[in-house]
Design a protein around this motif. Sequence first.
Motif, mmCIF file in Angstrom:
data_model
loop_
_atom_site.group_PDB
_atom_site.id
_atom_site.type_symbol
_atom_site.label_atom_id
_atom_site.label_comp_id
_atom_site.label_asym_id
_atom_site.label_seq_id
_atom_site.Cartn_x
_atom_site.Cartn_y
_atom_site.Cartn_z
ATOM 1 N N THR A 1 -26.363 24.913 -43.855
ATOM 2 C CA THR A 1 -26.630 23.664 -43.142
ATOM 3 C C THR A 1 -28.094 23.743 -42.724
ATOM 4 O O THR A 1 -28.500 24.706 -42.065
ATOM 5 C CB THR A 1 -25.717 23.566 -41.902
ATOM 6 O OG1 THR A 1 -24.379 23.471 -42.362
ATOM 7 C CG2 THR A 1 -26.061 22.366 -41.046
ATOM 8 N N ASP B 1 -30.118 19.858 -39.154
ATOM 9 C CA ASP B 1 -28.742 19.557 -38.728
ATOM 10 C C ASP B 1 -28.173 20.617 -37.797
ATOM 11 O O ASP B 1 -26.996 20.568 -37.440
ATOM 12 C CB ASP B 1 -27.829 19.449 -39.962
ATOM 13 C CG ASP B 1 -28.141 18.214 -40.772
ATOM 14 O OD1 ASP B 1 -28.594 17.236 -40.171
ATOM 15 O OD2 ASP B 1 -27.944 18.241 -41.994
ATOM 16 N N THR C 1 -27.187 22.524 -34.609
ATOM 17 C CA THR C 1 -27.039 22.267 -33.180
ATOM 18 C C THR C 1 -27.146 23.626 -32.501
ATOM 19 O O THR C 1 -26.401 24.544 -32.838
ATOM 20 C CB THR C 1 -25.657 21.670 -32.868
ATOM 21 O OG1 THR C 1 -25.467 20.551 -33.714
ATOM 22 C CG2 THR C 1 -25.541 21.275 -31.422
ATOM 23 N N HIS D 1 -18.955 21.312 -33.040
ATOM 24 C CA HIS D 1 -18.942 22.675 -33.587
ATOM 25 C C HIS D 1 -18.479 23.675 -32.531
ATOM 26 O O HIS D 1 -18.820 23.547 -31.355
ATOM 27 C CB HIS D 1 -20.339 23.074 -34.068
ATOM 28 C CG HIS D 1 -20.834 22.230 -35.191
ATOM 29 N ND1 HIS D 1 -20.156 22.101 -36.377
ATOM 30 C CD2 HIS D 1 -21.944 21.443 -35.294
ATOM 31 C CE1 HIS D 1 -20.825 21.283 -37.176
ATOM 32 N NE2 HIS D 1 -21.901 20.859 -36.540
ATOM 33 N N ALA D 2 -17.725 24.660 -32.988
ATOM 34 C CA ALA D 2 -17.178 25.638 -32.055
ATOM 35 C C ALA D 2 -18.178 26.746 -31.735
ATOM 36 O O ALA D 2 -18.103 27.383 -30.696
ATOM 37 C CB ALA D 2 -15.908 26.244 -32.640
ATOM 38 N N ARG D 3 -19.106 26.987 -32.668
ATOM 39 C CA ARG D 3 -20.115 28.036 -32.449
ATOM 40 C C ARG D 3 -21.489 27.403 -32.486
ATOM 41 O O ARG D 3 -21.769 26.589 -33.381
ATOM 42 C CB ARG D 3 -20.076 29.063 -33.595
ATOM 43 C CG ARG D 3 -18.970 30.030 -33.493
ATOM 44 C CD ARG D 3 -18.986 31.005 -34.652
ATOM 45 N NE ARG D 3 -17.704 31.662 -34.683
ATOM 46 C CZ ARG D 3 -16.623 31.147 -35.230
ATOM 47 N NH1 ARG D 3 -16.687 29.986 -35.829
ATOM 48 N NH2 ARG D 3 -15.473 31.790 -35.184
ATOM 49 N N ILE D 4 -22.333 27.821 -31.552
ATOM 50 C CA ILE D 4 -23.708 27.317 -31.634
ATOM 51 C C ILE D 4 -24.689 28.468 -31.425
ATOM 52 O O ILE D 4 -24.459 29.358 -30.593
ATOM 53 C CB ILE D 4 -23.999 26.160 -30.641
ATOM 54 C CG1 ILE D 4 -23.377 26.437 -29.272
ATOM 55 C CG2 ILE D 4 -23.522 24.823 -31.163
ATOM 56 C CD1 ILE D 4 -23.798 25.417 -28.237
ATOM 57 N N MET E 1 -20.888 33.294 -38.481
ATOM 58 C CA MET E 1 -22.092 32.494 -38.674
ATOM 59 C C MET E 1 -23.290 33.405 -38.886
ATOM 60 O O MET E 1 -23.378 34.459 -38.264
ATOM 61 C CB MET E 1 -22.310 31.608 -37.431
ATOM 62 C CG MET E 1 -23.501 30.686 -37.536
ATOM 63 S SD MET E 1 -23.757 29.771 -36.011
ATOM 64 C CE MET E 1 -22.631 28.418 -36.204
ATOM 65 N N LEU F 1 -28.406 27.400 -40.972
ATOM 66 C CA LEU F 1 -27.346 28.363 -40.657
ATOM 67 C C LEU F 1 -26.245 28.262 -41.713
ATOM 68 O O LEU F 1 -26.135 27.254 -42.420
ATOM 69 C CB LEU F 1 -26.786 28.133 -39.249
ATOM 70 C CG LEU F 1 -26.152 26.786 -38.901
ATOM 71 C CD1 LEU F 1 -24.728 26.695 -39.402
ATOM 72 C CD2 LEU F 1 -26.142 26.631 -37.376
ATOM 73 N N THR G 1 -22.062 29.288 -42.366
ATOM 74 C CA THR G 1 -20.819 29.828 -41.796
ATOM 75 C C THR G 1 -19.886 30.232 -42.939
ATOM 76 O O THR G 1 -20.108 29.875 -44.098
ATOM 77 C CB THR G 1 -20.088 28.796 -40.905
ATOM 78 O OG1 THR G 1 -19.592 27.753 -41.733
ATOM 79 C CG2 THR G 1 -20.983 28.231 -39.834
ATOM 80 N N GLU H 1 -17.161 29.041 -43.601
ATOM 81 C CA GLU H 1 -16.612 27.871 -44.271
ATOM 82 C C GLU H 1 -17.527 27.377 -45.391
ATOM 83 O O GLU H 1 -17.067 27.013 -46.472
ATOM 84 C CB GLU H 1 -16.384 26.739 -43.258
ATOM 85 C CG GLU H 1 -15.668 25.578 -43.906
ATOM 86 C CD GLU H 1 -15.450 24.391 -42.979
ATOM 87 O OE1 GLU H 1 -14.715 24.546 -42.013
ATOM 88 O OE2 GLU H 1 -16.020 23.328 -43.261
ATOM 89 N N ASP H 2 -18.852 27.429 -45.140
ATOM 90 C CA ASP H 2 -19.795 26.975 -46.163
ATOM 91 C C ASP H 2 -19.609 27.761 -47.453
ATOM 92 O O ASP H 2 -19.735 27.227 -48.548
ATOM 93 C CB ASP H 2 -21.242 27.155 -45.669
ATOM 94 C CG ASP H 2 -21.563 26.210 -44.525
ATOM 95 O OD1 ASP H 2 -21.130 25.060 -44.590
ATOM 96 O OD2 ASP H 2 -22.236 26.643 -43.572
ATOM 97 N N GLU I 1 -13.464 17.480 -42.580
ATOM 98 C CA GLU I 1 -12.712 17.347 -41.328
ATOM 99 C C GLU I 1 -12.749 15.911 -40.858
ATOM 100 O O GLU I 1 -13.724 15.197 -41.140
ATOM 101 C CB GLU I 1 -13.338 18.240 -40.259
ATOM 102 C CG GLU I 1 -12.945 19.692 -40.430
ATOM 103 C CD GLU I 1 -13.588 20.564 -39.376
ATOM 104 O OE1 GLU I 1 -13.583 20.165 -38.200
ATOM 105 O OE2 GLU I 1 -14.083 21.635 -39.735
#
Length: 466
Positions: free
Chosen positions: A234, A238, A240, A260-263, A328, A341, A343, A345-346, A357
């Motif tokens: 990402t 984009d 955060t 997002h759950a992680r920043i 991440m 970044l 993750t 998932e990426d 989602e």
Amino acid sequence: MALSPSLAVPLATYELPVVGVELDQSIVTILGAFAIAVLIALSGFFSSSEIAMFNLPKHRLEGMIEDDVSGAGLVKALKDDPHRLLVTILVGNNIVNIAMSSIATAILSLYFGGLVGVLLATFGITALVLLFGESVPKSYAVENTESWAVRISKPLKLTEYLLFPLIVLFDYLTRQINRLIGSTGAIESPYVTRDEIQEMIESGEREGVLEEEEHEMLTRIFRFNNTIVKEVMTPRLDMTAVPKDAPIDEAIETCIQSGHARIPVYEGSLDNVQGVVHIRDLVRDLNYGEAADDELELADLIQPTLHVPESKNVDELLTEMRENRMHMAIVIDEFGTTEGLVTMEDMIEEIIGEILEGGEEQPIEEIADDTVLVRGEVNIEDVNESLDIELPEGQEFETIAGFIFNRAGRLVEEGEEITYDGVRITVETVENTRILKARLTKLEQPDDDEPEPDDAAPLEADNDHE
Ligand code: ADP
């Protein structure tokens, strides 16, 4: 066999030279025919052995050994020295074929004379060998590779003992000749190559052995180890993130706002990411933490993260992140500047396909058979796949937005059009300097006269190479 008649003179009786026994011509004929029948069977045995032994894939043989199939061990022992095995089969096959034609020549000469006998024997034995010594047994061996390999393994081993001196001699001679002509003499190729597996996957789908989904996933797995982090991350724009000195409330708010759950948490600027906070820790410590609210700082909740170069392979990174239990990683460029970044998932999406989602839009929206609406950050590879086109991949840009900038050589505005290699690309949405959406249409015929939107397009030379 001790039959060695003169080719020139047909005789009514024939004298075996060693024992001095006179044989009737018809008995010689019967014996000869019998010998030819036995030899043709042996020829078939050797030809089918070659196919059965060399067509049997290693993994099937290993499976047979695991299943305790009787005889599989001997097949493996023979295949362990493929050069010796091939020499055994070839020596055996050639001896029987040549013996067969010698006997046939001798017998036919008795009836038709030398020249006619030779011609008849040559064509007759060729036909016999082709049919019953080669074609039929080989077809059988192709269809029954496993069972036939097991069955012929003992007789083959026996042949190796019987013809031992010849086999050792020819084994040595062929190796020497191979060395002289610079050939490796490799008889079996490496067990299996990547390309072979990929071809199998392709034909597996064509033949209906694999479902389309399975085929796609397997293909993506093969592509996975050629994918670099830059292609899946990402981008910085984009990201955060929160500054390290932000209050915990603000961090929670940022998580909720961004979804997002992680920043990432940075000190000073995004180029100095210190680690990552998870909303779970923020909320837990705020509500249930032992420390008094005013003592708790964001810095206390930071979990370490990885900093990786954008050129890192995703398969390596995935392994590293799993080993380090990190979800991440921060992507940096060669100057140490934060690029984005990535993750788990990426990376997993690269194998199983896009995971969308809630309200997330499809990155590639099919509008018509020949038209798609694509988000700017979509990789060129995916765009190419969706329209079956060939925009250049693997250059200094990864995304369709990158491609458009590269072609234009300057900032572009909404509505601008570029034609490249039979594809019309229209810039749909631009936000500040960023291309958010583009529409791609595959033109019927690549249009050579299409006016270019700009003169300084760096890729112009590549255009129209269809
Ligand atoms: P989450 O479910 O918390 O969003 P995932 O790991 O499932 O996190 O990632 C989903 C997508 O969101 C990925 O493309 C990932 O790169 C992106 N993403 C995750 N966290 C952030 C963040 N803090 N800032 C920007 N993008 C993020």
